[in-house]
Design an enzyme around this catalytic site. Structure first.
Site, mmCIF file in Angstrom:
data_model
loop_
_atom_site.group_PDB
_atom_site.id
_atom_site.type_symbol
_atom_site.label_atom_id
_atom_site.label_comp_id
_atom_site.label_asym_id
_atom_site.label_seq_id
_atom_site.Cartn_x
_atom_site.Cartn_y
_atom_site.Cartn_z
ATOM 1 N N THR A 128 0.906 39.758 34.978
ATOM 2 C CA THR A 128 0.733 41.169 34.350
ATOM 3 C C THR A 128 1.690 41.443 33.147
ATOM 4 O OG1 THR A 128 0.362 42.132 36.545
ATOM 5 C CG2 THR A 128 0.518 43.604 34.954
ATOM 6 N N LEU A 159 -5.416 41.354 43.305
ATOM 7 C CA LEU A 159 -5.315 41.356 44.785
ATOM 8 C C LEU A 159 -4.134 41.939 45.250
ATOM 9 C CD1 LEU A 159 -3.305 39.038 45.157
ATOM 10 C CD2 LEU A 159 -4.978 37.429 44.556
ATOM 11 N N GLU A 161 -1.235 42.097 48.382
ATOM 12 C CA GLU A 161 -0.480 41.066 49.347
ATOM 13 C C GLU A 161 -1.026 41.420 50.716
ATOM 14 O OE1 GLU A 161 3.675 40.413 48.777
ATOM 15 O OE2 GLU A 161 2.878 40.395 46.363
ATOM 16 N N ALA A 221 -0.844 51.917 38.108
ATOM 17 C CA ALA A 221 -0.422 53.296 37.868
ATOM 18 C C ALA A 221 -0.802 54.464 38.872
ATOM 19 C CB ALA A 221 -0.356 53.638 36.417
ATOM 20 N N PHE A 222 -2.592 54.251 38.558
ATOM 21 C CA PHE A 222 -3.023 55.211 39.506
ATOM 22 C C PHE A 222 -3.028 55.190 41.082
ATOM 23 C CE2 PHE A 222 -6.595 57.618 36.802
ATOM 24 C CZ PHE A 222 -5.901 57.335 35.643
ATOM 25 N N CYS A 272 4.793 44.802 42.225
ATOM 26 C CA CYS A 272 4.097 45.423 41.041
ATOM 27 C C CYS A 272 4.164 46.766 40.659
ATOM 28 C CB CYS A 272 2.453 45.119 41.247
ATOM 29 S SG CYS A 272 2.387 43.544 41.341
ATOM 30 N N LYS A 335 5.220 45.987 53.126
ATOM 31 C CA LYS A 335 4.006 46.534 53.925
ATOM 32 C C LYS A 335 3.827 45.470 55.019
ATOM 33 C CE LYS A 335 0.330 44.636 51.201
ATOM 34 N NZ LYS A 335 -0.928 44.898 50.273
ATOM 35 N N ARG A 429 5.808 55.447 58.644
ATOM 36 C CA ARG A 429 4.753 55.120 58.233
ATOM 37 C C ARG A 429 3.613 55.889 59.103
ATOM 38 N NH1 ARG A 429 4.259 51.702 53.829
ATOM 39 N NH2 ARG A 429 6.136 50.640 53.485
HETATM 40 C C1 UDX Z 1 4.615 37.888 39.348
HETATM 41 C C2 UDX Z 1 4.644 39.174 39.436
HETATM 42 O O1 UDX Z 1 4.988 39.494 40.590
HETATM 43 C C3 UDX Z 1 3.397 39.897 38.747
HETATM 44 O O2 UDX Z 1 3.303 41.055 38.621
HETATM 45 C C4 UDX Z 1 3.228 39.025 37.611
HETATM 46 O O3 UDX Z 1 1.707 39.539 37.342
HETATM 47 C C5 UDX Z 1 3.205 37.502 37.652
HETATM 48 O O4 UDX Z 1 4.482 37.114 38.219
HETATM 49 P P1 UDX Z 1 4.161 36.547 41.639
HETATM 50 O O5 UDX Z 1 3.194 35.236 41.779
HETATM 51 O O6 UDX Z 1 4.311 37.139 42.690
HETATM 52 O O7 UDX Z 1 3.826 37.443 40.382
HETATM 53 O O8 UDX Z 1 5.679 35.881 41.075
HETATM 54 P P2 UDX Z 1 6.532 34.773 41.730
HETATM 55 O O9 UDX Z 1 6.323 34.526 43.087
HETATM 56 O O10 UDX Z 1 7.940 35.118 41.248
HETATM 57 O O11 UDX Z 1 6.228 33.307 41.075
HETATM 58 C C6 UDX Z 1 6.254 32.891 39.876
HETATM 59 C C7 UDX Z 1 6.395 31.540 39.910
HETATM 60 O O12 UDX Z 1 6.383 31.186 38.341
HETATM 61 C C8 UDX Z 1 7.997 31.106 40.517
HETATM 62 O O13 UDX Z 1 7.520 30.014 41.498
HETATM 63 C C9 UDX Z 1 8.609 30.361 39.227
HETATM 64 O O14 UDX Z 1 9.448 29.388 39.905
HETATM 65 C C10 UDX Z 1 7.469 29.933 38.436
HETATM 66 N N1 UDX Z 1 7.835 29.645 37.017
HETATM 67 C C11 UDX Z 1 8.470 31.042 36.343
HETATM 68 C C12 UDX Z 1 7.600 28.727 36.257
HETATM 69 O O15 UDX Z 1 6.938 27.553 36.954
HETATM 70 N N2 UDX Z 1 7.992 28.546 34.900
HETATM 71 C C13 UDX Z 1 8.642 29.173 34.552
HETATM 72 O O16 UDX Z 1 9.151 29.179 33.320
HETATM 73 C C14 UDX Z 1 9.096 30.616 35.187
HETATM 74 C C1 UDX Z 2 -0.618 46.248 44.517
HETATM 75 C C2 UDX Z 2 -2.077 46.663 44.413
HETATM 76 O O1 UDX Z 2 -2.923 47.135 45.400
HETATM 77 C C3 UDX Z 2 -2.958 45.407 43.676
HETATM 78 O O2 UDX Z 2 -4.199 45.738 43.412
HETATM 79 C C4 UDX Z 2 -2.137 44.687 42.619
HETATM 80 O O3 UDX Z 2 -2.760 43.538 42.367
HETATM 81 C C5 UDX Z 2 -0.659 44.620 42.957
HETATM 82 O O4 UDX Z 2 -0.113 45.959 43.394
HETATM 83 P P1 UDX Z 2 0.539 45.054 46.692
HETATM 84 O O5 UDX Z 2 1.667 45.574 46.098
HETATM 85 O O6 UDX Z 2 0.299 43.803 47.091
HETATM 86 O O7 UDX Z 2 -0.959 45.409 45.822
HETATM 87 O O8 UDX Z 2 0.340 46.447 47.862
HETATM 88 P P2 UDX Z 2 -0.420 47.745 48.125
HETATM 89 O O9 UDX Z 2 -1.370 47.327 49.374
HETATM 90 O O10 UDX Z 2 -1.157 48.073 46.937
HETATM 91 O O11 UDX Z 2 0.682 48.549 48.659
HETATM 92 C C6 UDX Z 2 1.693 48.933 47.737
HETATM 93 C C7 UDX Z 2 2.733 50.005 48.504
HETATM 94 O O12 UDX Z 2 2.219 50.870 48.688
HETATM 95 C C8 UDX Z 2 3.140 49.316 49.751
HETATM 96 O O13 UDX Z 2 4.434 49.526 50.126
HETATM 97 C C9 UDX Z 2 2.445 50.157 50.727
HETATM 98 O O14 UDX Z 2 2.901 50.539 52.163
HETATM 99 C C10 UDX Z 2 2.357 51.483 50.118
HETATM 100 N N1 UDX Z 2 1.306 52.252 50.420
HETATM 101 C C11 UDX Z 2 -0.100 51.892 50.066
HETATM 102 C C12 UDX Z 2 1.483 53.853 50.930
HETATM 103 O O15 UDX Z 2 2.632 53.744 51.138
HETATM 104 N N2 UDX Z 2 0.332 54.423 51.297
HETATM 105 C C13 UDX Z 2 -0.899 54.128 51.055
HETATM 106 O O16 UDX Z 2 -1.627 54.828 51.348
HETATM 107 C C14 UDX Z 2 -1.028 52.815 50.423
#
Ligand code: UDX
Ligand code: UDX
Length: 463
Positions: A128, A159, A161, A221-222, A272, A335, A429
């Site tokens: 993102t 997606l 998690e 954001a929404f 996120c 979550k 919860r």
């Molecule tokens: C993260 C954010 O959460 C998400 O919002 C964004 O869109 C993408 O980055 P995520 O996959 O959850 O997504 O992050 P993370 O689990 O921290 O993984 C990023 C990976 O990139 C790490 O394993 C890190 O070691 C790797 N990385 C980072 C590289 O391989 N090269 C780099 O220069 C920096």
């Molecule tokens: C979110 C977006 O859903 C996904 O589309 C985007 O790519 C990444 O960010 P994620 O962070 O994995 O995904 O979890 P999500 O299921 O969205 O929940 C986010 C948080 O909101 C959690 O802490 C969850 O417990 C909380 N939540 C969700 C509430 O408190 N109430 C609800 O009704 C729904």
């Protein structure tokens, strides 16, 4: 056969690529990362992330058309399409600190792609990113003097998690943004073809680059806004004896509002929501739109308020002191169905209670290792206990902070008898059967519903 590469083997790269690979057996996928331990884990039986269904898909594809490696440069040279999913955390320094996205890893990766490329490539933003990042990427990539051409696409990941594999198998939509040039459109078509192997065409949306980049921030954001909205009303419910579940049901039955994402909670967490909203806020400020910035910032402020309010309510209900009291926190993950603790409200509640000198015991089926890393600096003051029965022994209160279904199935009669009295349950919860707990003898404090307690305390109505 197409050679595809994903840079970044985190949650995003690690859960999307195996699914794509499983649907494209004739193509070759490599996932690289600078983190050797992480790559080793992806190659082992103990994957670095927990996602239902992922292990099976990795087992089916690994070594066939899916490979994990730390040899980033070599694989860049071989790839035709490169997905970039390195992390883009909130900046902690300099301009925009605390809000803007830190793009240093992204830029470094772009330069690394450039240095190791001997053929033209498609580079896909999966991370993102702020709107118009692709422009900077294009400039860096196309600054080469050797006639190579790079098309930058935006293909944000929606997606969630815990359901990542399911979301990827059957997404509501796939969004692909590209330049409106001939070569940009060719690149878009190529990526559309990839997804069309298993996703109906009508669910694949193509837009210009900036719409795609912005849509990802706006979608999050929404979603977060709905949670802050319902949580703000939960506070009002607690003052008025309205019941947040009844209110959510009543409004959600209006198809224009819809019933999903209206569960009041201790707050939203995850890597996120907070990050992306703050990023949106920063962008609005950058483009001279302070009113729009303040509007979205409020979603984050309301979430912080809800976390603080939950902890403060615990202290107030327990006779205004928790000092020296053992409190069991059920759940550390942000979550259910994930081991991820990033921005978890459980950690905030834990910190707030520690400030009040409570003795904290944390239990969680999958997230204890991450939580103990996060709370390292508070190590001696927090105890980790994998068994929820042992965690609640002699505790004055239990706080449900993650909606793990197994917590709804526990024997609360047994738990009640092992606890200090009066025994409290704070259900962050609204997961448990509150009436039943009350009948066992607990004082029960849900979110956005009248408490069920035999204790008479000022401002609270006994049941
Ligand atoms: C993260 C954010 O959460 C998400 O919002 C964004 O869109 C993408 O980055 P995520 O996959 O959850 O997504 O992050 P993370 O689990 O921290 O993984 C990023 C990976 O990139 C790490 O394993 C890190 O070691 C790797 N990385 C980072 C590289 O391989 N090269 C780099 O220069 C920096
Ligand atoms: C979110 C977006 O859903 C996904 O589309 C985007 O790519 C990444 O960010 P994620 O962070 O994995 O995904 O979890 P999500 O299921 O969205 O929940 C986010 C948080 O909101 C959690 O802490 C969850 O417990 C909380 N939540 C969700 C509430 O408190 N109430 C609800 O009704 C729904």
């Amino acid at each position: 056969m197409t050679n595809l590469l994903c840079i970044g083997a985190g949650y995003v790269g690690g859960s999307t690529m195996p699914v794509i690979a499983s649907h494209c057996p004739e193509d070759r996928f490599v996932i690289v990362d600078i983190n050797e331990a992480r790559i080793a884990a992806w190659q082992s039986d103990q994957l670095p992330i927990y996602e239902p269904g992922l292990e099976e898909i990795v087992r089916q594809t690994r070594g066939k058309n899916l490979f994990f490696s730390t040899e980033i440069n070599r694989h860049i040279a071989e790839a035709e399409i490169i997905f970039v999913s390195v992390n883009t955390p909130t900046k902690t320094f300099g301009q925009g600190a605390g809000r803007a996205a830190d793009l240093q890893y992204w830029e470094k990766t772009a330069r690394q792609i450039l240095e190791n490329s001997t053929s033209s490539k498609i580079v896909v933003e999966k991370s993102t990113l702020p709107v118009r990042t692709a422009e900077a990427m294009e400039r860096i990539l196309n600054s080469n003097g050797n006639g190579l051409h790079f098309d930058v696409l935006s293909n944000p990941e929606f997606l969630a998690e815990g359901t990542a594999v399911r979301d990827m198998q059957n997404p509501d939509r796939v969004l692909i943004g590209g330049r409106e040039t001939e070569s940009g459109q060719r690149a878009v078509a190529k990526l559309v073809e990839l997804y069309a192997r298993w996703i109906p065409r009508e669910r694949i949306i193509t837009t210009n680059l900036w719409s795609s980049e912005l849509s990802k921030l706006v979608a999050n954001a929404f979603l977060a806004q709905r949670i802050s909205s319902i949580n703000s009303i939960s506070a009002l419910c607690e003052k008025t004896e309205a019941d947040i579940s009844e209110v959510a049901n009543a409004i959600g039955r209006d198809e224009r509002i819809g019933s999903r994402f209206l569960r009041a909670s201790v707050g939203f967490g995850g890597s996120c929501f907070r990050k992306d909203i703050l990023n949106l806020v920063y962008l609005c400020e950058h483009y001279g739109l302070p009113e729009v910035a303040r509007y979205w910032e409020q979603v984050v402020l309301m979430n912080e308020y809800q976390e603080r309010r939950f902890a403060a309510n615990m202290v107030a209900s327990m006779f205004n002191t928790v000092a020296g009291k053992r409190i069991a926190l059920f759940g550390a993950a942000f979550k259910a169905n994930t081991s991820d603790t990033r921005e978890s409200p459980a950690l905030e509640v834990c910190r707030a209670l520690l400030e009040e000198h409570a003795d904290i015991v944390i239990t969680d089926p999958y997230a204890m290792e991450n939580a103990s890393q996060d709370l390292k600096e508070l190590a001696p003051r927090v105890v980790f206990e994998s068994d929820p029965y042992a965690a609640s022994e002699n505790a004055h209160a239990i706080a449900i902070l993650t909606e793990w279904q197994e917590y709804a199935q526990l024997d609360y009669e047994r738990i009640f008898h092992s606890m200090a009295k009066p025994a409290f349950v704070f259900d962050g919860r609204n997961l448990l059967d509150h009436r039943k707990l009350y009948e066992i003898g607990f004082s029960v404090y849900p979110i956005g519903k009248p408490p069920l307690t035999r204790l008479v305390s000022p401002g609270l109505t006994p049941a």
